[in-house]
Design an enzyme around this catalytic site. Sequence first.
Site, short mmCIF file in Angstrom:
data_model
loop_
_atom_site.label_atom_id
_atom_site.label_comp_id
_atom_site.label_asym_id
_atom_site.label_seq_id
_atom_site.Cartn_x
_atom_site.Cartn_y
_atom_site.Cartn_z
N LYS A 113 23.19 15.34 27.96
CA LYS A 113 24.36 16.22 28.10
C LYS A 113 24.97 15.96 29.45
O LYS A 113 24.27 15.53 30.39
CB LYS A 113 23.93 17.68 28.02
CG LYS A 113 25.05 18.61 27.62
CD LYS A 113 25.29 18.54 26.11
CE LYS A 113 26.42 19.45 25.67
NZ LYS A 113 26.44 19.56 24.20
P1 NAD Z 1 35.98 24.60 23.05
O1 NAD Z 1 36.22 24.46 24.49
O2 NAD Z 1 36.83 23.83 22.09
O3 NAD Z 1 36.05 26.15 22.61
C1 NAD Z 1 35.29 27.15 23.24
C2 NAD Z 1 35.84 28.50 22.79
O4 NAD Z 1 34.99 29.54 23.27
C3 NAD Z 1 37.24 28.81 23.34
O5 NAD Z 1 37.98 29.48 22.34
C4 NAD Z 1 36.93 29.75 24.51
O6 NAD Z 1 38.03 30.58 24.84
C5 NAD Z 1 35.79 30.54 23.91
N1 NAD Z 1 34.99 31.29 24.86
C6 NAD Z 1 34.49 30.90 26.06
N2 NAD Z 1 33.83 31.91 26.64
C7 NAD Z 1 33.90 32.97 25.80
C8 NAD Z 1 33.42 34.28 25.81
N3 NAD Z 1 32.72 34.75 26.84
N4 NAD Z 1 33.66 35.09 24.75
C9 NAD Z 1 34.36 34.65 23.70
N5 NAD Z 1 34.86 33.39 23.61
C10 NAD Z 1 34.63 32.57 24.65
O7 NAD Z 1 34.43 24.22 22.82
P2 NAD Z 1 33.71 23.79 21.47
O8 NAD Z 1 33.65 22.30 21.43
O9 NAD Z 1 34.28 24.54 20.32
O10 NAD Z 1 32.22 24.27 21.76
C11 NAD Z 1 31.79 25.61 21.53
C12 NAD Z 1 30.27 25.64 21.43
O11 NAD Z 1 29.84 24.77 20.38
C13 NAD Z 1 29.52 25.16 22.69
O12 NAD Z 1 28.31 25.86 22.79
C14 NAD Z 1 29.23 23.69 22.35
O13 NAD Z 1 28.15 23.18 23.10
C15 NAD Z 1 28.91 23.83 20.88
N6 NAD Z 1 29.02 22.59 20.10
C16 NAD Z 1 30.18 21.88 20.07
C17 NAD Z 1 30.25 20.72 19.31
C18 NAD Z 1 31.53 19.94 19.16
O14 NAD Z 1 31.55 19.00 18.36
N7 NAD Z 1 32.60 20.27 19.86
C19 NAD Z 1 29.13 20.29 18.59
C20 NAD Z 1 27.96 21.04 18.63
C21 NAD Z 1 27.91 22.20 19.39
#
Ligand code: NAD
Length: 423
Positions: A113
């Site tokens: 990561k």
């Molecule tokens: P992103 O940046 O696209 O979206 C994150 C979202 O979470 C945004 O809408 C943000 O405003 C919101 N957020 C942040 N803090 C918050 C809070 N305290 N309360 C409510 N909402 C909040 O990120 P993403 O890629 O969608 O990733 C989200 C999660 O999924 C992370 O934990 C990431 O590690 C995990 N993840 C992502 C992927 C991927 O392919 N993008 C794959 C596996 C896991």
Amino acid sequence: MTAEPATVSTADGPLAAAHQQLAEAARFLGLEEGIHALLAQPRREMTVRIPLRRDDGSMSLYTGHRVQHNVSRGPAKGGIRFSTSVDLDEVRALAMWMSWKCALIDIPYGGAKGGVAIDPRQHSTGELERVTRRYVSELADFIGPERDIPAPDIGTDEQTMAWIMDTISTGRGYSVPGSVTGKPLEIGGSRGRANATSLGVVHIALEALRSRGVSPEGSTAAIQGFGKVGAGAARLLADAGVRVIAVSDQFGAVYRSNGLDIHALEQHVARTGSVSGFNGGEALDNSLLLELDVQLLLPCAIEGVITAANAARIRADIIVEGANGPTSPDADAILADRGTLVVPDILANAGGVIVSYFEWVQANQAYWWSTLEVETKLTDRITAAWHTVQGEAKSTGRTLRSAATSIAVARVAQAHRLRGLYP
Ligand code: NAD
């Protein structure tokens, strides 16, 4: 070899949670102490300083990390996060979870990561490009298709991945599309990658509903986070007939008991940058979203949001972890006592890394698959993993997280035993 103190870390936070989960798996498996100690520590970690020339001519300094937790089953794999919350312990935890996720889903990768402690919203596109290129050039000797393959995470996207690929490729003197996944299609991305994590989350949510004898049409969902994972999951759940009654982002939450119009909400977010102020629902306190009376709760934002402080107030029947590490071990115990089914991150959100693997295979071979091929293979892999984990949980009377973690840890440990110690 004896275990170092980090294996019994007691502090709060994602690294302590990851250590606790590993320790529980080690106990269940009767893991050798030496292998436990090895798996509790990252194989390699790098911290770099990133000086940025701002658009106004001034200079700012940022810190970035890349942690390669384990490479016994293949090259390291994991996303890159741009967020002010990034610190080394967070990245260490997320890297460890990537090792388990890749092993659980049985793809030939280790776990990694990365992250830069920066708020991307405070920067122009040009500044973000310069930060990305400088961060990656500092790590360039350790990244590449055979070594470590980044992907998008919080605060990064396809464009970030394009800059990473170009930086690596420029350094090598030829295009290296397999050096990163989650790229735009035009430069070697895979069909189906953009939606892959959300599609996997929704497949798992529907399997979880089925396991409890509930139909999607009779169900409601609340989703925390409306980014790449949460927004896609909301859309796909609504398409499957689930009423998505609440969603949130870092700025606020919206609620509508009859179900939100997700398409209209996405347009609102594209216009304003937030779910707040959407006129197709009422404003809701962000923390209350987690406590709504729904069948499905999908935390899709950040880690550590379901803890001992709020777990007893959670009324959802099923929690599907779109985010990494949203539930603390204390909360897990409370939820298990209450009969809440928690589908752990390393299973629930594995769709992204599964299609990242497909993207890497395609890019390395310069041969492209159709959306149908990608989505069929994704569905087969994640559904098979669901049945494996559910079978193990049932037969051993453990939670899905315990079952999933121990299956994954056993696979990584076995790779170490087979490879032996060098020298
Ligand atoms: P992103 O940046 O696209 O979206 C994150 C979202 O979470 C945004 O809408 C943000 O405003 C919101 N957020 C942040 N803090 C918050 C809070 N305290 N309360 C409510 N909402 C909040 O990120 P993403 O890629 O969608 O990733 C989200 C999660 O999924 C992370 O934990 C990431 O590690 C995990 N993840 C992502 C992927 C991927 O392919 N993008 C794959 C596996 C896991």
